[in-house]
Write a protein that holds these residues in place. Structure first.
Motif, PDB file in Angstrom:
ATOM      1  N   GLY A 182     -15.687  -0.915   8.490  1.00  0.00           N
ATOM      2  CA  GLY A 182     -16.085  -1.988   8.923  1.00  0.00           C
ATOM      3  C   GLY A 182     -16.567  -3.163   7.842  1.00  0.00           C
ATOM      4  O   GLY A 182     -16.918  -4.511   8.121  1.00  0.00           O
ATOM      5  N   GLY A 183     -16.288  -2.827   6.610  1.00  0.00           N
ATOM      6  CA  GLY A 183     -17.028  -3.821   5.582  1.00  0.00           C
ATOM      7  C   GLY A 183     -15.833  -4.678   4.996  1.00  0.00           C
ATOM      8  O   GLY A 183     -14.756  -4.578   5.071  1.00  0.00           O
ATOM      9  N   ASP A 184     -16.338  -5.951   4.447  1.00  0.00           N
ATOM     10  CA  ASP A 184     -15.638  -6.867   4.159  1.00  0.00           C
ATOM     11  C   ASP A 184     -15.881  -7.188   2.582  1.00  0.00           C
ATOM     12  O   ASP A 184     -16.989  -7.478   2.302  1.00  0.00           O
ATOM     13  CB  ASP A 184     -15.695  -8.332   4.520  1.00  0.00           C
ATOM     14  CG  ASP A 184     -15.089  -9.547   4.258  1.00  0.00           C
ATOM     15  OD1 ASP A 184     -14.057  -9.209   3.499  1.00  0.00           O
ATOM     16  OD2 ASP A 184     -15.495 -10.576   4.563  1.00  0.00           O
ATOM     17  N   ALA A 185     -14.945  -6.892   1.657  1.00  0.00           N
ATOM     18  CA  ALA A 185     -14.961  -6.863   0.367  1.00  0.00           C
ATOM     19  C   ALA A 185     -14.734  -8.165  -0.093  1.00  0.00           C
ATOM     20  O   ALA A 185     -15.074  -8.533  -1.498  1.00  0.00           O
ATOM     21  CB  ALA A 185     -14.222  -5.825  -0.551  1.00  0.00           C
ATOM     22  N   GLY A 186     -14.391  -9.238   0.578  1.00  0.00           N
ATOM     23  CA  GLY A 186     -14.163 -10.459   0.078  1.00  0.00           C
ATOM     24  C   GLY A 186     -12.742 -10.688  -0.388  1.00  0.00           C
ATOM     25  O   GLY A 186     -11.826  -9.979  -0.096  1.00  0.00           O
ATOM     26  N   TYR A 187     -12.437 -11.739  -1.167  1.00  0.00           N
ATOM     27  CA  TYR A 187     -11.049 -11.843  -1.926  1.00  0.00           C
ATOM     28  C   TYR A 187     -10.890 -11.351  -3.188  1.00  0.00           C
ATOM     29  O   TYR A 187     -11.759 -11.347  -3.952  1.00  0.00           O
ATOM     30  CB  TYR A 187     -11.146 -13.511  -1.812  1.00  0.00           C
ATOM     31  CG  TYR A 187     -10.807 -14.009  -0.403  1.00  0.00           C
ATOM     32  CD1 TYR A 187      -9.704 -14.250   0.038  1.00  0.00           C
ATOM     33  CD2 TYR A 187     -12.028 -14.754   0.061  1.00  0.00           C
ATOM     34  CE1 TYR A 187      -9.335 -14.971   1.321  1.00  0.00           C
ATOM     35  CE2 TYR A 187     -11.876 -15.218   1.148  1.00  0.00           C
ATOM     36  CZ  TYR A 187     -10.400 -15.367   1.719  1.00  0.00           C
ATOM     37  OH  TYR A 187     -10.546 -16.004   3.086  1.00  0.00           O
ATOM     38  N   ALA A 188      -9.681 -10.773  -3.325  1.00  0.00           N
ATOM     39  CA  ALA A 188      -9.466 -10.134  -4.817  1.00  0.00           C
ATOM     40  C   ALA A 188      -8.640 -11.377  -5.240  1.00  0.00           C
ATOM     41  O   ALA A 188      -7.676 -11.849  -4.890  1.00  0.00           O
ATOM     42  CB  ALA A 188      -8.559  -8.822  -4.564  1.00  0.00           C
ATOM     43  N   ASP A 189      -9.170 -11.887  -6.221  1.00  0.00           N
ATOM     44  CA  ASP A 189      -8.544 -13.001  -6.945  1.00  0.00           C
ATOM     45  C   ASP A 189      -7.555 -12.552  -8.143  1.00  0.00           C
ATOM     46  O   ASP A 189      -7.730 -11.753  -8.548  1.00  0.00           O
ATOM     47  CB  ASP A 189      -9.709 -14.025  -7.678  1.00  0.00           C
ATOM     48  CG  ASP A 189     -10.643 -14.706  -6.401  1.00  0.00           C
ATOM     49  OD1 ASP A 189      -9.829 -15.013  -5.488  1.00  0.00           O
ATOM     50  OD2 ASP A 189     -11.844 -14.888  -6.528  1.00  0.00           O
ATOM     51  N   GLY A 190      -6.976 -13.730  -8.570  1.00  0.00           N
ATOM     52  CA  GLY A 190      -6.131 -13.622  -9.492  1.00  0.00           C
ATOM     53  C   GLY A 190      -4.757 -12.976  -9.655  1.00  0.00           C
ATOM     54  O   GLY A 190      -4.322 -12.451 -10.547  1.00  0.00           O
ATOM     55  N   LEU A 191      -4.249 -12.295  -8.523  1.00  0.00           N
ATOM     56  CA  LEU A 191      -3.152 -11.358  -8.448  1.00  0.00           C
ATOM     57  C   LEU A 191      -1.978 -12.107  -8.516  1.00  0.00           C
ATOM     58  O   LEU A 191      -1.722 -13.262  -8.048  1.00  0.00           O
ATOM     59  CB  LEU A 191      -3.360 -10.762  -6.972  1.00  0.00           C
ATOM     60  CG  LEU A 191      -4.615  -9.851  -6.580  1.00  0.00           C
ATOM     61  CD1 LEU A 191      -4.194  -9.178  -5.287  1.00  0.00           C
ATOM     62  CD2 LEU A 191      -4.839  -8.912  -7.793  1.00  0.00           C
ATOM     63  N   VAL A 192      -1.120 -11.762  -9.279  1.00  0.00           N
ATOM     64  CA  VAL A 192       0.208 -12.292  -9.908  1.00  0.00           C
ATOM     65  C   VAL A 192       1.154 -11.132  -9.871  1.00  0.00           C
ATOM     66  O   VAL A 192       0.730  -9.954 -10.524  1.00  0.00           O
ATOM     67  CB  VAL A 192       0.110 -13.059 -11.265  1.00  0.00           C
ATOM     68  CG1 VAL A 192       1.355 -13.589 -11.674  1.00  0.00           C
ATOM     69  CG2 VAL A 192      -1.033 -14.168 -11.085  1.00  0.00           C
ATOM     70  N   GLY A 193       2.286 -11.453  -9.328  1.00  0.00           N
ATOM     71  CA  GLY A 193       3.523 -10.242  -9.094  1.00  0.00           C
ATOM     72  C   GLY A 193       3.202  -9.203  -8.235  1.00  0.00           C
ATOM     73  O   GLY A 193       2.419  -9.135  -7.452  1.00  0.00           O
ATOM     74  N   TYR A 194       3.775  -8.174  -8.810  1.00  0.00           N
ATOM     75  CA  TYR A 194       3.652  -6.816  -7.906  1.00  0.00           C
ATOM     76  C   TYR A 194       2.541  -6.078  -8.219  1.00  0.00           C
ATOM     77  O   TYR A 194       2.182  -5.803  -9.405  1.00  0.00           O
ATOM     78  CB  TYR A 194       4.996  -5.933  -7.863  1.00  0.00           C
ATOM     79  CG  TYR A 194       6.267  -6.605  -7.222  1.00  0.00           C
ATOM     80  CD1 TYR A 194       6.429  -6.650  -6.003  1.00  0.00           C
ATOM     81  CD2 TYR A 194       7.350  -7.222  -8.114  1.00  0.00           C
ATOM     82  CE1 TYR A 194       7.689  -7.087  -5.108  1.00  0.00           C
ATOM     83  CE2 TYR A 194       8.475  -7.888  -7.317  1.00  0.00           C
ATOM     84  CZ  TYR A 194       8.567  -7.790  -6.025  1.00  0.00           C
ATOM     85  OH  TYR A 194       9.492  -8.221  -5.594  1.00  0.00           O
ATOM     86  N   GLN A 195       1.829  -5.663  -7.297  1.00  0.00           N
ATOM     87  CA  GLN A 195       0.493  -4.709  -7.181  1.00  0.00           C
ATOM     88  C   GLN A 195       0.661  -3.554  -6.908  1.00  0.00           C
ATOM     89  O   GLN A 195       1.431  -3.637  -5.532  1.00  0.00           O
ATOM     90  CB  GLN A 195      -0.664  -5.567  -6.726  1.00  0.00           C
ATOM     91  CG  GLN A 195      -1.037  -6.770  -7.302  1.00  0.00           C
ATOM     92  CD  GLN A 195      -1.437  -6.681  -8.907  1.00  0.00           C
ATOM     93  OE1 GLN A 195      -1.939  -5.942  -9.242  1.00  0.00           O
ATOM     94  NE2 GLN A 195      -1.022  -7.935  -9.415  1.00  0.00           N
ATOM     95  N   VAL A 196       0.414  -2.471  -7.240  1.00  0.00           N
ATOM     96  CA  VAL A 196       0.404  -1.066  -6.876  1.00  0.00           C
ATOM     97  C   VAL A 196      -1.140  -0.858  -6.348  1.00  0.00           C
ATOM     98  O   VAL A 196      -1.995  -0.712  -7.242  1.00  0.00           O
ATOM     99  CB  VAL A 196       0.979  -0.002  -7.450  1.00  0.00           C
ATOM    100  CG1 VAL A 196       0.989   1.218  -6.917  1.00  0.00           C
ATOM    101  CG2 VAL A 196       2.336  -0.248  -7.842  1.00  0.00           C
ATOM    102  N   TRP A 197      -1.171  -0.636  -4.938  1.00  0.00           N
ATOM    103  CA  TRP A 197      -2.534  -0.472  -4.375  1.00  0.00           C
ATOM    104  C   TRP A 197      -2.667   0.967  -3.882  1.00  0.00           C
ATOM    105  O   TRP A 197      -1.743   1.505  -3.546  1.00  0.00           O
ATOM    106  CB  TRP A 197      -2.894  -1.239  -3.350  1.00  0.00           C
ATOM    107  CG  TRP A 197      -2.921  -3.017  -3.427  1.00  0.00           C
ATOM    108  CD1 TRP A 197      -2.090  -3.769  -4.186  1.00  0.00           C
ATOM    109  CD2 TRP A 197      -4.167  -3.523  -3.358  1.00  0.00           C
ATOM    110  NE1 TRP A 197      -2.735  -4.902  -4.321  1.00  0.00           N
ATOM    111  CE2 TRP A 197      -3.858  -4.986  -3.539  1.00  0.00           C
ATOM    112  CE3 TRP A 197      -5.415  -3.497  -2.661  1.00  0.00           C
ATOM    113  CZ2 TRP A 197      -4.672  -6.044  -3.638  1.00  0.00           C
ATOM    114  CZ3 TRP A 197      -6.192  -4.464  -2.539  1.00  0.00           C
ATOM    115  CH2 TRP A 197      -5.890  -5.893  -2.950  1.00  0.00           C
ATOM    116  N   SER A 198      -3.803   1.550  -4.185  1.00  0.00           N
ATOM    117  CA  SER A 198      -4.027   3.048  -3.523  1.00  0.00           C
ATOM    118  C   SER A 198      -5.479   2.991  -2.982  1.00  0.00           C
ATOM    119  O   SER A 198      -6.438   2.236  -3.483  1.00  0.00           O
ATOM    120  CB  SER A 198      -3.770   4.090  -4.562  1.00  0.00           C
ATOM    121  OG  SER A 198      -4.615   4.185  -5.809  1.00  0.00           O
TER     122      SER A 198
END
Length: 202
Positions: A182-198
């Protein structure tokens, strides 16, 4: 000497460089009005309750749904509704199953002048049958950030049923640690191009 602040004098000079006075005169001529702040607040809706395939979204005591047969993983953007305008006020939003039984609610959510909100219904109805202390929830997030050209801004929210805390990685590194359910970590900034999330959970 009349060559100071009179709008009429800008026309007689024929000068294109004096944009301040000619701009004022043009604004006055077109009748542009200052309409003040936006009198509405706006909300969009997301359905993330996996064991209820379709939900209806209501607000306040309205007898008819604002959104009907709202499919799991849908949002009102993909449904063609986008943000729905509401007069500025406090609102109660209710997610109900197709027969009208309550699933989750968000009460006294303020939609103020010009506010944009994403309202997420999440959780598990079957989990609530097993655990009487558990209920699905509705999360109201104010969309407060403007886009930055050439960069993505991703809002990170944990609505995964059955996972207590999440560790979130991208670019090969731990970026957000122990995000609670239920938590909100806010915005992840500065993302450019493809990102691999895990994602790892406790």
């Amino acid at each position: 000497d009349t060559d100071s602040d009179t709008a009429g004098d800008t026309g007689s000079t024929g000068s294109t460089g004096d944009t301040s006075e000619t701009g004022d005169a043009e604004t006055a001529d077109t009748g542009t009005l200052d309409t003040g702040p936006d009198p509405n607040g706006y909300a969009r809706f997301v359905h993330l309750v996996p064991d209820v395939l379709f939900l209806n979204v209501y607000f306040d005591a309205q007898p008819f749904p604002l959104l009907a047969n709202f499919a799991y993983t849908s949002n009102s953007d993909s449904g063609g509704f986008g943000y729905v305008a509401f007069a500025s006020a406090l609102y109660d939003f209710h997610y109900r199953d197709p027969v009208g039984s309550p699933v989750a609610s968000l009460n006294n959510h303020l939609l103020d002048n010009g506010d944009y909100t994403t309202i997420i219904g999440y959780g598990s109805q079957s989990q609530a049958l097993i655990d009487p202390t558990y209920t699905p929830s509705v999360l109201g997030l104010y969309d407060t950030r403007e886009g930055v050209p050439g960069r993505a801004q991703v809002r990170v929210v944990h609505t995964g049923v059955g996972a207590t805390n999440l560790d979130i990685y991208w670019d090969g590194a731990l970026q957000i640690a122990d995000l609670p359910y239920g938590g909100d970590a806010g915005y992840a900034d500065g993302l450019v191009g493809y990102q691999v999330w895990s994602f790892d959970h406790d």
